[in-house]
Design an enzyme around this catalytic site. Structure first.
Site, PDB file in Angstrom:
ATOM      1  N   ASP A 124      11.280   8.353  -4.815  1.00 41.08           N
ATOM      2  CA  ASP A 124      10.020   7.791  -5.288  1.00 41.08           C
ATOM      3  C   ASP A 124       9.115   7.675  -4.053  1.00 41.08           C
ATOM      4  O   ASP A 124       9.606   7.668  -2.921  1.00 41.08           O
ATOM      5  CB  ASP A 124      10.293   6.409  -5.897  1.00 41.08           C
ATOM      6  CG  ASP A 124       9.019   5.635  -6.150  1.00 41.08           C
ATOM      7  OD1 ASP A 124       8.087   6.206  -6.751  1.00 41.08           O
ATOM      8  OD2 ASP A 124       8.941   4.458  -5.740  1.00 41.08           O
ATOM      9  N   ASP A 172       5.563   5.644  -3.923  1.00 39.46           N
ATOM     10  CA  ASP A 172       4.916   4.331  -3.792  1.00 39.46           C
ATOM     11  C   ASP A 172       5.948   3.213  -3.764  1.00 39.46           C
ATOM     12  O   ASP A 172       6.718   3.056  -4.714  1.00 39.46           O
ATOM     13  CB  ASP A 172       3.943   4.104  -4.955  1.00 39.46           C
ATOM     14  CG  ASP A 172       2.783   5.080  -4.917  1.00 39.46           C
ATOM     15  OD1 ASP A 172       2.061   5.068  -3.913  1.00 39.46           O
ATOM     16  OD2 ASP A 172       2.622   5.859  -5.876  1.00 39.46           O
ATOM     17  N   GLU A 213       0.921   0.206  -2.087  1.00 39.75           N
ATOM     18  CA  GLU A 213       0.163  -0.330  -3.226  1.00 39.75           C
ATOM     19  C   GLU A 213      -1.115  -1.073  -2.851  1.00 39.75           C
ATOM     20  O   GLU A 213      -2.085  -1.020  -3.599  1.00 39.75           O
ATOM     21  CB  GLU A 213       1.047  -1.173  -4.140  1.00 39.75           C
ATOM     22  CG  GLU A 213       2.061  -0.349  -4.931  1.00 39.75           C
ATOM     23  CD  GLU A 213       1.451   0.700  -5.884  1.00 39.75           C
ATOM     24  OE1 GLU A 213       0.220   0.727  -6.053  1.00 39.75           O
ATOM     25  OE2 GLU A 213       2.230   1.489  -6.429  1.00 39.75           O
ATOM     26  N   LYS A 253      -4.654   5.868 -13.971  1.00 40.58           N
ATOM     27  CA  LYS A 253      -5.557   5.948 -15.141  1.00 40.58           C
ATOM     28  C   LYS A 253      -5.050   5.029 -16.253  1.00 40.58           C
ATOM     29  O   LYS A 253      -5.827   4.319 -16.887  1.00 40.58           O
ATOM     30  CB  LYS A 253      -5.624   7.405 -15.652  1.00 40.58           C
ATOM     31  CG  LYS A 253      -6.321   8.345 -14.695  1.00 40.58           C
ATOM     32  CD  LYS A 253      -6.554   9.734 -15.311  1.00 40.58           C
ATOM     33  CE  LYS A 253      -5.273  10.534 -15.455  1.00 40.58           C
ATOM     34  NZ  LYS A 253      -4.702  10.979 -14.169  1.00 40.58           N
ATOM     35  N   GLU A 254      -3.743   5.051 -16.461  1.00 40.64           N
ATOM     36  CA  GLU A 254      -3.116   4.211 -17.488  1.00 40.64           C
ATOM     37  C   GLU A 254      -3.360   2.729 -17.180  1.00 40.64           C
ATOM     38  O   GLU A 254      -3.613   1.918 -18.065  1.00 40.64           O
ATOM     39  CB  GLU A 254      -1.619   4.500 -17.547  1.00 40.64           C
ATOM     40  CG  GLU A 254      -1.263   5.890 -18.061  1.00 40.64           C
ATOM     41  CD  GLU A 254      -1.418   7.022 -17.045  1.00 40.64           C
ATOM     42  OE1 GLU A 254      -1.843   6.764 -15.895  1.00 40.64           O
ATOM     43  OE2 GLU A 254      -1.126   8.175 -17.399  1.00 40.64           O
ATOM     44  N   THR A 261       2.566   8.867  -8.777  1.00 44.14           N
ATOM     45  CA  THR A 261       1.280   9.048  -8.115  1.00 44.14           C
ATOM     46  C   THR A 261       0.930  10.526  -8.049  1.00 44.14           C
ATOM     47  O   THR A 261       1.786  11.399  -8.216  1.00 44.14           O
ATOM     48  CB  THR A 261       1.299   8.405  -6.708  1.00 44.14           C
ATOM     49  OG1 THR A 261      -0.029   8.025  -6.367  1.00 44.14           O
ATOM     50  CG2 THR A 261       1.828   9.355  -5.651  1.00 44.14           C
TER      51      THR A 261
END
Ligand code: XBP
Ligand code: MG
Length: 224
Positions: free
Chosen positions: A8, A10, A17, A52-53, A118
């Site tokens: 992963d 982020d 973040e 966006k979500e 991301t």
């Protein structure tokens, strides 16, 4: 036998973040949108993966119908540019042990992949900032952002990384920092090592095979 590590981005490679949060807030201000995400707001908003979500969830929580989905996409593209600009000026560093783990994995002939919510330009910006090279020179495989329609905690992005690695889940280990990420990897059939980050400290990551404060080159000796 272990053949690849899937990371992963982020929260796992780097504490990104607050830079994402800054890029969002600067974008809102620039466009006269009276949204500001405090650390407290953002801790809650992070339960929704994807920028966006996340903006849609915030809009809906305010019971507003604007900005539209199209405007959100345009604002998000600008947020991505701002993130890259901040990072290009040296805005990020790797979490402890990440550089050493990745170097040791290379020495052992393991392959390296990314499975992230991301967007790909953000992974490039991070790699240029922290390794001085684009993401494709650090990782063999990238699975990122909108390449899958269902973001974490759905398993899709990890399944895409496995497909591109041409490996089975048993041959890989995933590294995650959040509950959504751990669940995503577990649903893809992967073992997961969790290193909770500042924003995910209090999340339940008990589905992980191990929970550590930090990564290191030594942990590879413990994985078969
Ligand atoms: C990270 C995210 C991302 C970033 C912002 O989740 O949810 O949305 O906060 O990225 P994970 P974009 O670490 O579980 O992959 O704005 O590019 O979506
Ligand atoms: Mg994460």
């Amino acid at each position: 036998a272990l053949k690849a590590l899937i990371f992963d981005v982020d929260g796992t490679l780097s504490e990104t973040e607050d830079v994402h949060r800054q890029a969002f807030n600067e974008t809102f201000a620039e466009h006269g949108i009276d949204w500001y995400w405090s650390r407290e707001d953002y801790a809650w908003l992070l339960r929704t993966t994807g920028g966006k979500e996340r903006m849609k969830v915030w809009r809906d929580s305010l019971k507003q119908s604007v900005p539209s989905v199209e405007t959100i996409a345009a604002l998000h593209a600008e947020k991505t540019r701002r993130f890259a600009d901040i990072v290009a000026e040296g805005g990020l560093s790797l979490r402890p042990g990440v550089r050493e783990l990745i170097a040791e994995a290379r020495t052992r002939g393991l392959r390296l992949a990314v499975a992230t919510t991301t967007n790909r330009p953000n992974v490039d910006a991070l790699c240029r900032c922290c390794w001085g090279v684009p993401a494709a020179e650090v990782f063999d495989v990238l699975a990122a952002g909108d390449e899958v329609s269902r973001k974490k905690p759905a398993p899709d992005v990890f399944l895409l990384a496995l497909q591109r690695l041409k490996l089975s889940a048993e041959e890989c280990v995933a590294f995650e920092d959040s509950r959504n990420g751990v669940i995503s990897a577990v649903r893809a059939g992967l073992r997961v090592i969790a290193t909770p980050s500042t924003y995910t400290q209090s999340e339940d990551v008990s589905e992980a095979s191990a929970v550590l404060d930090a990564l290191s080159s030594e942990i590879l000796s413990a994985i078969v």
